[in-house]
Scaffold this motif. Structure first.
Motif, PDB file in Angstrom:
ATOM      1  N   TYR A  87     -21.208  72.542 -71.457  1.00  0.00           N
ATOM      2  CA  TYR A  87     -19.992  73.147 -70.907  1.00  0.00           C
ATOM      3  C   TYR A  87     -20.325  74.185 -69.837  1.00  0.00           C
ATOM      4  CZ  TYR A  87     -16.096  71.170 -73.526  1.00  0.00           C
ATOM      5  OH  TYR A  87     -15.122  70.327 -73.986  1.00  0.00           O
ATOM      6  N   ASP A 110      -8.458  71.247 -61.567  1.00  0.00           N
ATOM      7  CA  ASP A 110      -7.247  70.440 -61.649  1.00  0.00           C
ATOM      8  C   ASP A 110      -6.503  70.601 -62.963  1.00  0.00           C
ATOM      9  OD1 ASP A 110      -7.362  69.410 -59.115  1.00  0.00           O
ATOM     10  OD2 ASP A 110      -8.495  67.630 -59.689  1.00  0.00           O
ATOM     11  N   PHE A 111      -7.243  70.659 -64.085  1.00  0.00           N
ATOM     12  CA  PHE A 111      -6.554  70.737 -65.373  1.00  0.00           C
ATOM     13  C   PHE A 111      -5.798  72.058 -65.518  1.00  0.00           C
ATOM     14  CE2 PHE A 111     -10.581  72.777 -66.485  1.00  0.00           C
ATOM     15  CZ  PHE A 111     -10.200  73.794 -67.348  1.00  0.00           C
ATOM     16  N   ASN A 180      -5.767  73.221 -75.452  1.00  0.00           N
ATOM     17  CA  ASN A 180      -5.603  73.389 -74.003  1.00  0.00           C
ATOM     18  C   ASN A 180      -5.663  74.852 -73.582  1.00  0.00           C
ATOM     19  OD1 ASN A 180      -5.356  70.659 -73.273  1.00  0.00           O
ATOM     20  ND2 ASN A 180      -3.182  70.637 -73.839  1.00  0.00           N
ATOM     21  N   GLY A 185     -10.372  72.573 -70.626  1.00  0.00           N
ATOM     22  CA  GLY A 185      -9.961  71.209 -70.352  1.00  0.00           C
ATOM     23  C   GLY A 185      -9.391  70.463 -71.533  1.00  0.00           C
ATOM     24  N   ASN A 187      -8.644  68.191 -74.640  1.00  0.00           N
ATOM     25  CA  ASN A 187      -9.162  66.905 -75.104  1.00  0.00           C
ATOM     26  C   ASN A 187      -9.924  66.166 -74.008  1.00  0.00           C
ATOM     27  OD1 ASN A 187      -9.456  64.646 -76.854  1.00  0.00           O
ATOM     28  ND2 ASN A 187      -7.772  63.645 -75.801  1.00  0.00           N
ATOM     29  N   ASN A 188      -9.495  66.295 -72.762  1.00  0.00           N
ATOM     30  CA  ASN A 188     -10.132  65.577 -71.660  1.00  0.00           C
ATOM     31  C   ASN A 188     -11.437  66.205 -71.208  1.00  0.00           C
ATOM     32  OD1 ASN A 188      -8.042  63.663 -71.456  1.00  0.00           O
ATOM     33  ND2 ASN A 188      -6.795  65.108 -70.277  1.00  0.00           N
ATOM     34  N   GLY A 189     -11.627  67.473 -71.504  1.00  0.00           N
ATOM     35  CA  GLY A 189     -12.857  68.140 -71.121  1.00  0.00           C
ATOM     36  C   GLY A 189     -12.977  68.369 -69.623  1.00  0.00           C
ATOM     37  N   THR A 191     -14.603  66.943 -65.979  1.00  0.00           N
ATOM     38  CA  THR A 191     -15.111  65.727 -65.352  1.00  0.00           C
ATOM     39  C   THR A 191     -14.766  65.722 -63.859  1.00  0.00           C
ATOM     40  OG1 THR A 191     -15.183  63.316 -65.536  1.00  0.00           O
ATOM     41  CG2 THR A 191     -13.033  64.371 -65.870  1.00  0.00           C
ATOM     42  N   ASP A 192     -14.964  64.591 -63.199  1.00  0.00           N
ATOM     43  CA  ASP A 192     -14.712  64.427 -61.770  1.00  0.00           C
ATOM     44  C   ASP A 192     -15.596  65.348 -60.928  1.00  0.00           C
ATOM     45  OD1 ASP A 192     -13.470  63.218 -59.588  1.00  0.00           O
ATOM     46  OD2 ASP A 192     -11.967  64.804 -59.431  1.00  0.00           O
ATOM     47  N   ILE A 282     -19.420  63.805 -67.526  1.00  0.00           N
ATOM     48  CA  ILE A 282     -18.301  64.359 -68.295  1.00  0.00           C
ATOM     49  C   ILE A 282     -18.848  65.178 -69.461  1.00  0.00           C
ATOM     50  CG2 ILE A 282     -18.124  62.334 -69.811  1.00  0.00           C
ATOM     51  CD1 ILE A 282     -15.072  62.756 -69.837  1.00  0.00           C
ATOM     52  N   ASN A 284     -16.834  66.801 -72.988  1.00  0.00           N
ATOM     53  CA  ASN A 284     -15.569  67.025 -73.688  1.00  0.00           C
ATOM     54  C   ASN A 284     -15.845  67.441 -75.124  1.00  0.00           C
ATOM     55  OD1 ASN A 284     -16.018  64.639 -75.251  1.00  0.00           O
ATOM     56  ND2 ASN A 284     -15.096  63.404 -73.647  1.00  0.00           N
TER      57      ASN A 284
END
Length: 388
Positions: A87, A110-111, A180, A185, A187-189, A191-192, A282, A284
């Motif tokens: 993380y 983004d999140f 959240n 992030g 549940n999605n953690g 990424t990208d 990623i 998560n």
């Protein structure tokens, strides 16, 4: 003093293992970058990234062996330290995206924009700097291990009870990171990812560098672990594992000995997590799963607990088998993993490396006994000849 500490680690097996790891770390990226695409000897980028992931798992297994194989602490929470390091790296990589995200916000990931966050949380500040992120990679798991170990070891929690509370720790973190409002992030953690140190994460050159760094850090941590267990401190460490009460009676502060090893192990696990994230793309909350920590125990047991080299081999072999089984027979993978653990427990209790080492030691002992017997027979024959 430091030179002597390092030189004590360089026995023949460790030197060979480090040489092999570094050779793999150089040859695999070289084949990917230097050989033409149609060459039979070129290793594709996706295969290199897959084996880079195996190297980070090998480093994680090595960290568990340091505390379990040499200190007797069966930790079922090392996935937590691995995930925290991941993380920390993920937060750095998210800060590097900048305005290239889906929502184009130059500061907020983004999140956070999607969840209507208005400003960057305080604990995200500084992660736009690589050096700070790398500091957090080792500091975050190290601080957690120190706090946890301080209370657990001074309360003299041992055995299965310690294993249970380490598993409870990682499960608690799993539940926390799923939220959240934690700012990681949910549940999605995370990424990208786009860049690391200004280089594209997806480029072959970056992938090759990450593979080399994974091999290099595995070699360095193997060297450090070997230096620890072969030092005077390492002898006391083994004494704690085999006879904790007697070691305490001799005047050693057992809780401090355990705490130091636990913290060092957690820091190395954080490094493994940091190298894992950019290669996989990623991070998560699933990395906190207690089942992941149990898998690390299996890797260590298969390779050989208390051998340092064994867990590295076990991690690579088991994960290579996992890749095969989950592709060819996905519904049977868990059965294969459970069966492997049962077979190792029953027939290879010392693991692959431990069993091989024991075989050669026994063979050497028998050979020495046979040579001694020949010497005795020759001496008796010479005396008998002299008497005649």
């Amino acid at each position: 003093m430091i030179t002597g500490f390092i030189l004590r680690a360089l026995d023949q097996r460790i030197v060979i293992a480090i040489a092999v790891i570094l050779a793999i770390g150089i040859l695999v990226p070289a084949s990917n970058l230097l050989l033409p695409a149609d060459s039979a000897f070129r290793i594709p980028t996706y295969v290199m990234s897959l084996f880079g992931k195996y190297l980070t798992y090998a480093l994680l297994a090595l960290t568990l062996d340091l505390v379990w194989g040499y200190c007797g602490i069966l930790s079922l929470g090392h996935a937590a330290f691995f995930a925290l390091g991941g993380y920390a790296m993920g937060m750095y990589l998210m800060r590097q995206i900048g305005p290239r995200g889906v929502y184009g916000d130059p500061v907020l990931p983004d999140f956070m924009v999607f969840l209507n966050w208005k400003e960057l949380p305080w604990f995200w500040h500084g992660f736009d700097m690589f050096w700070f992120a790398m500091l957090m990679v080792i500091a975050a798991p190290g601080i957690l291990a120190f706090i946890f170990g301080w209370f657990a070891f001074r309360s003299r929690v041992n055995g299965v009870y310690l294993s249970i509370i380490t598993q409870a720790m990682t499960y608690a973190l799993l539940l926390a990171f799923f939220r959240n409002d934690m700012g990681f992030g949910g549940n999605n953690g995370l990424t990208d990812f786009k860049d690391i140190l200004g280089y594209s994460v997806q480029s072959d050159g970056t992938r090759a560098t990450l593979f080399f760094m994974s091999a290099l850090m595995l070699a360095l941590c193997l060297l450090l672990s070997s230096a620890i267990v072969r030092s005077k401190y390492g002898k006391v460490l083994i004494g704690v594992r085999d006879a904790e009460s007697r070691t305490r009676f001799l005047g050693y502060r057992v809780e401090n000995i355990k705490l130091f090893t636990f913290v060092v192990s957690a820091m190395m696990a954080g490094i493994a997590g940091a190298l894992f994230v950019p290669q996989v793309g990623i991070i998560n909350p699933g990395e906190f799963e207690p089942g992941n920590s149990i898998e690390v125990v299996i890797w260590t047991a298969v390779g050989g607990r208390g051998t340092l080299i064994g867990p590295i081999i076990g991690a690579v072999l088991v994960n290579a088998g996992k890749t095969f089984f989950t592709g060819a027979f996905p519904e049977f993978w868990l059965f294969a993993l459970g069966g492997l653990f049962v077979l190792v427990t029953l027939f290879l209790p010392k693991g692959i490396v431990g069993t091989v080492t024991q075989y050669f030691a026994t063979r050497k002992s028998y050979q020495k006994a046979a040579d001694d017997e020949k010497v005795r027979d020759a001496a008796l024959a010479a005396r008998a000849e002299a008497a005649e």
